[in-house]
Enzyme design. Structure first.
Site, PDB file in Angstrom:
ATOM      1  N   VAL A 110      47.598  20.142 -11.134  1.00 26.45           N
ATOM      2  CA  VAL A 110      47.155  20.804  -9.981  1.00 26.45           C
ATOM      3  C   VAL A 110      48.230  21.571  -9.436  1.00 26.45           C
ATOM      4  O   VAL A 110      48.149  22.707  -9.018  1.00 26.45           O
ATOM      5  CB  VAL A 110      46.775  19.648  -9.090  1.00 26.45           C
ATOM      6  CG1 VAL A 110      46.446  20.424  -7.568  1.00 26.45           C
ATOM      7  CG2 VAL A 110      45.429  18.997  -9.450  1.00 26.45           C
TER       8      VAL A 110
ATOM      9  N   LYS B 162      61.513  18.559 -16.680  1.00 24.56           N
ATOM     10  CA  LYS B 162      60.360  19.302 -16.751  1.00 24.56           C
ATOM     11  C   LYS B 162      60.711  20.926 -16.031  1.00 24.56           C
ATOM     12  O   LYS B 162      60.115  21.783 -16.532  1.00 24.56           O
ATOM     13  CB  LYS B 162      59.414  18.749 -15.682  1.00 24.56           C
ATOM     14  CG  LYS B 162      57.912  19.495 -16.007  1.00 24.56           C
ATOM     15  CD  LYS B 162      57.132  18.817 -14.735  1.00 24.56           C
ATOM     16  CE  LYS B 162      56.133  17.781 -15.171  1.00 24.56           C
ATOM     17  NZ  LYS B 162      55.260  17.278 -14.180  1.00 24.56           N
TER      18      LYS B 162
ATOM     19  N   THR C 253      44.754  13.713  -4.363  1.00 29.17           N
ATOM     20  CA  THR C 253      43.605  13.059  -3.724  1.00 29.17           C
ATOM     21  C   THR C 253      44.061  11.689  -3.232  1.00 29.17           C
ATOM     22  O   THR C 253      44.749  11.046  -3.830  1.00 29.17           O
ATOM     23  CB  THR C 253      42.841  12.763  -4.894  1.00 29.17           C
ATOM     24  OG1 THR C 253      42.460  13.741  -5.861  1.00 29.17           O
ATOM     25  CG2 THR C 253      41.525  11.924  -4.490  1.00 29.17           C
TER      26      THR C 253
ATOM     27  N   CYS D 198      41.075  11.738 -13.436  1.00 26.50           N
ATOM     28  CA  CYS D 198      40.311  11.888 -12.255  1.00 26.50           C
ATOM     29  C   CYS D 198      38.925  10.793 -12.128  1.00 26.50           C
ATOM     30  O   CYS D 198      39.244   9.835 -11.206  1.00 26.50           O
ATOM     31  CB  CYS D 198      40.101  13.321 -11.821  1.00 26.50           C
ATOM     32  SG  CYS D 198      41.256  14.174 -11.317  1.00 26.50           S
TER      33      CYS D 198
HETATM   34  C1  UDX Z   1      37.265  16.256 -12.513  1.00 34.55           C
HETATM   35  C2  UDX Z   1      36.604  17.076 -11.919  1.00 34.55           C
HETATM   36  O1  UDX Z   1      35.450  17.854 -12.504  1.00 34.55           O
HETATM   37  C3  UDX Z   1      37.499  18.061 -11.026  1.00 34.55           C
HETATM   38  O2  UDX Z   1      36.607  18.382  -9.954  1.00 34.55           O
HETATM   39  C4  UDX Z   1      38.653  17.343 -10.262  1.00 34.55           C
HETATM   40  O3  UDX Z   1      39.339  18.111  -9.568  1.00 34.55           O
HETATM   41  C5  UDX Z   1      39.293  16.427 -11.226  1.00 34.55           C
HETATM   42  O4  UDX Z   1      38.533  15.665 -12.254  1.00 34.55           O
HETATM   43  P1  UDX Z   1      38.545  16.925 -15.292  1.00 34.55           P
HETATM   44  O5  UDX Z   1      39.225  15.484 -15.024  1.00 34.55           O
HETATM   45  O6  UDX Z   1      39.548  17.885 -15.531  1.00 34.55           O
HETATM   46  O7  UDX Z   1      38.110  17.104 -13.667  1.00 34.55           O
HETATM   47  O8  UDX Z   1      37.362  16.859 -16.210  1.00 34.55           O
HETATM   48  P2  UDX Z   1      35.766  17.074 -16.305  1.00 34.55           P
HETATM   49  O9  UDX Z   1      35.445  18.371 -17.056  1.00 34.55           O
HETATM   50  O10 UDX Z   1      35.218  17.032 -15.004  1.00 34.55           O
HETATM   51  O11 UDX Z   1      35.319  15.755 -17.375  1.00 34.55           O
HETATM   52  C6  UDX Z   1      35.793  14.594 -16.928  1.00 34.55           C
HETATM   53  C7  UDX Z   1      35.379  13.647 -18.057  1.00 34.55           C
HETATM   54  O12 UDX Z   1      33.637  13.512 -18.059  1.00 34.55           O
HETATM   55  C8  UDX Z   1      35.757  13.919 -19.401  1.00 34.55           C
HETATM   56  O13 UDX Z   1      35.892  12.738 -19.964  1.00 34.55           O
HETATM   57  C9  UDX Z   1      34.396  14.491 -19.919  1.00 34.55           C
HETATM   58  O14 UDX Z   1      34.522  14.453 -21.399  1.00 34.55           O
HETATM   59  C10 UDX Z   1      33.154  13.615 -19.319  1.00 34.55           C
HETATM   60  N1  UDX Z   1      32.052  14.327 -19.433  1.00 34.55           N
HETATM   61  C11 UDX Z   1      31.954  15.487 -18.529  1.00 34.55           C
HETATM   62  C12 UDX Z   1      31.126  13.767 -20.034  1.00 34.55           C
HETATM   63  O15 UDX Z   1      31.189  12.788 -20.540  1.00 34.55           O
HETATM   64  N2  UDX Z   1      29.809  14.352 -19.677  1.00 34.55           N
HETATM   65  C13 UDX Z   1      29.520  15.639 -19.060  1.00 34.55           C
HETATM   66  O16 UDX Z   1      28.396  15.920 -18.893  1.00 34.55           O
HETATM   67  C14 UDX Z   1      30.684  16.112 -18.390  1.00 34.55           C
END
Ligand code: UDX
Length: 432
Positions: free
Chosen positions: A11, A35, A121, A260
């Site tokens: 982030v 880093k 968060t 997350c």
């Molecule tokens: C998430 C939130 O979307 C974002 O708003 C927050 O700031 C951080 O957490 P991220 O962790 O990058 O973002 O991934 P995201 O694309 O939301 O997917 C999260 C998980 O859900 C992944 O493991 C993905 O494979 C899974 N997923 C997502 C599904 O299994 N099905 C879906 O339809 C969508």
């Protein structure tokens, strides 16, 4: 504007680069010297489309700098963003150690009229904790404000999300109290929604929990499809066409992972229980997600007549495509489950193999999907990278010891797989 971003994680780094690209002077601070040395040399430690170019361009232009020194980064900054991680503690609650320490270190160098913004968060009440720390440690006589502005960017599309958020949630006493933040976000031309700090903090947990709920819900419907002879793709088409429901976050599969959703759902469930109002729906969402991999391993075991001594090719290790991140990855959990059952694993991922090797030394890591598949008793799709969608399926079939594909992300068409002679097991689709 002069701003400081504390925390060069996913982030913090993306925010720092994007705001520098918008013409601001940004100091990005982290305590990890290695880093920062990499970043200064334009070696970017995360796999994120577009980020390297932004970092290069803005370092070269002198708008983006990396430092470990609070005095250098914070003094003269109009806004100090705290974007350090808040990992889950052993009790399931968010651990605020890093943000407390960042707030304390930054406070001593704040200038008059500056604004501290919590991006990390934090549980409801975290902003008040930061405010107390800042007020107790900032130089006497200086007026400083603390606000909350949770981040909603997704890995893999972080730069685009940061530039074009659906909305910017700002927790503060009033818009007049945070003019710097209003000015910083103005060029993005996105809706700014002002509310009190506690509500802003809860929006973040509620949003992630709601999206996680959609995923667990659709995964349960997928299970039902398998039992009832229905097809999840058709069900989603019908369900998503209702504008009240929509199509987002309804892809069934191995469950949600990443840094997350698992962390935030667990934190909200435990905070709710602690507040005396158990969040039973959310607890069920978490439990449904927990069962995905054990359930999938059982299906594999049944189809293969046991896993002991079998060689399984696993494609995909990151928690989702377009990232090297394996934190709480369902693909990693799947590989561990297969190893526990006595299988040998040949694995390939376009970006996550270095991180995977650190936590899982046992598999044979292969240079590409075909090499992973060579001689295996079955192939599993664990993460839906685009490059897996266009593999030469005939070649894969010929490389496999037996033509069995377990598709945990539904990237292939059952009819085509049947025509090619595969035994094809996917999620919520018939026949299987
Ligand atoms: C998430 C939130 O979307 C974002 O708003 C927050 O700031 C951080 O957490 P991220 O962790 O990058 O973002 O991934 P995201 O694309 O939301 O997917 C999260 C998980 O859900 C992944 O493991 C993905 O494979 C899974 N997923 C997502 C599904 O299994 N099905 C879906 O339809 C969508």
């Amino acid at each position: 504007m002069r701003i400081c971003v504390v925390g060069a994680g996913h982030v913090g780094l993306v925010m720092a680069a994007v705001f520098a690209d918008l013409g601001n002077q940004v100091a990005c601070l982290d305590i990890d010297k290695e880093k920062l040395a990499s970043l200064r040399a334009s070696r970017v430690p995360i796999f994120e489309p577009g980020i390297s170019e932004l970092i290069d361009r803005n370092q070269a232009a002198g708008r983006l700098s990396f430092t470990t020194e609070y005095a250098e980064a914070v003094s003269d900054s109009e806004i100090v963003f705290l974007a350090v991680d808040t990992p889950t503690g052993s009790d399931g609650r968010a651990d605020l150690k890093n943000i407390r320490s960042a707030a304390e270190s930054a406070a001593a160098h704040l200038s008059d009229g500056s604004l501290v913004v919590v991006k990390s968060t934090v549980p409801v009440g975290g902003g008040s904790v930061v405010r107390e720390i800042v007020e107790a440690n900032c130089p006497p006589g200086k007026r400083v404000e603390v606000a909350s502005c949770p981040e909603f960017l997704r890995e893999g599309s972080a730069v685009a999300d940061c530039l074009k958020p659906d909305r910017v949630i700002i927790g503060c006493s009033s818009p007049e109290a945070v003019p710097q933040l209003v000015r910083l976000y103005a060029p993005l031309e996105r809706p700014l929604i002002f509310m009190d700090v506690n509500s802003a903090e809860l929006v973040k947990y509620a949003a992630n929990s709601f999206l996680a709920m959609r995923i667990s819900f659709i995964n349960s419907i997928a299970d039902l499809c398998e039992q009832m002879g229905a097809d999840i793709a058709q069900v989603i088409k019908g369900l998503g066409a209702d504008t009240r429901i929509g199509r987002h976050y309804l892809s069934p599969g191995l469950g949600y992972g990443g840094s997350c959703f698992p962390k935030d759902t667990a934190a909200l469930a435990s905070a709710s229980a602690e507040a005396g109002c158990r969040f039973e729906v959310l607890e069920a969402v978490i439990e449904t997600n927990r069962q995905r991999i054990p359930g999938f391993v059982e299906r594999m075991k049944a189809a293969l007549g046991g896993l002991e001594g079998k060689t399984i090719a696993v494609l995909g290790l990151s928690f989702k495509p377009d990232t090297e991140d394996i934190r709480d990855s369902k693909a990693i959990e799947l590989v561990s489950g297969l190893l526990e059952q006595g299988a040998e694993v040949r694995a390939y991922d376009p970006a996550a193999m270095d991180s995977a090797r650190v936590v899982l030394p046992e598999p044979t890591y292969c240079p590409d999907a075909y090499e992973a598949t060579r001689g295996a008793d079955a192939l599993v799709i664990a993460t839906e990278w685009n490059e897996f969608k266009l593999l030469d399926l005939e070649r894969l079939r010929d490389l496999l010891h037996q033509p069995i594909v377990f598709d945990g992300r539904n990237i292939y068409q059952p009819d085509r797989m049947a025509t090619l002679g595969f035994q094809y097991v996917s999620v919520g689709r018939c026949p299987h």
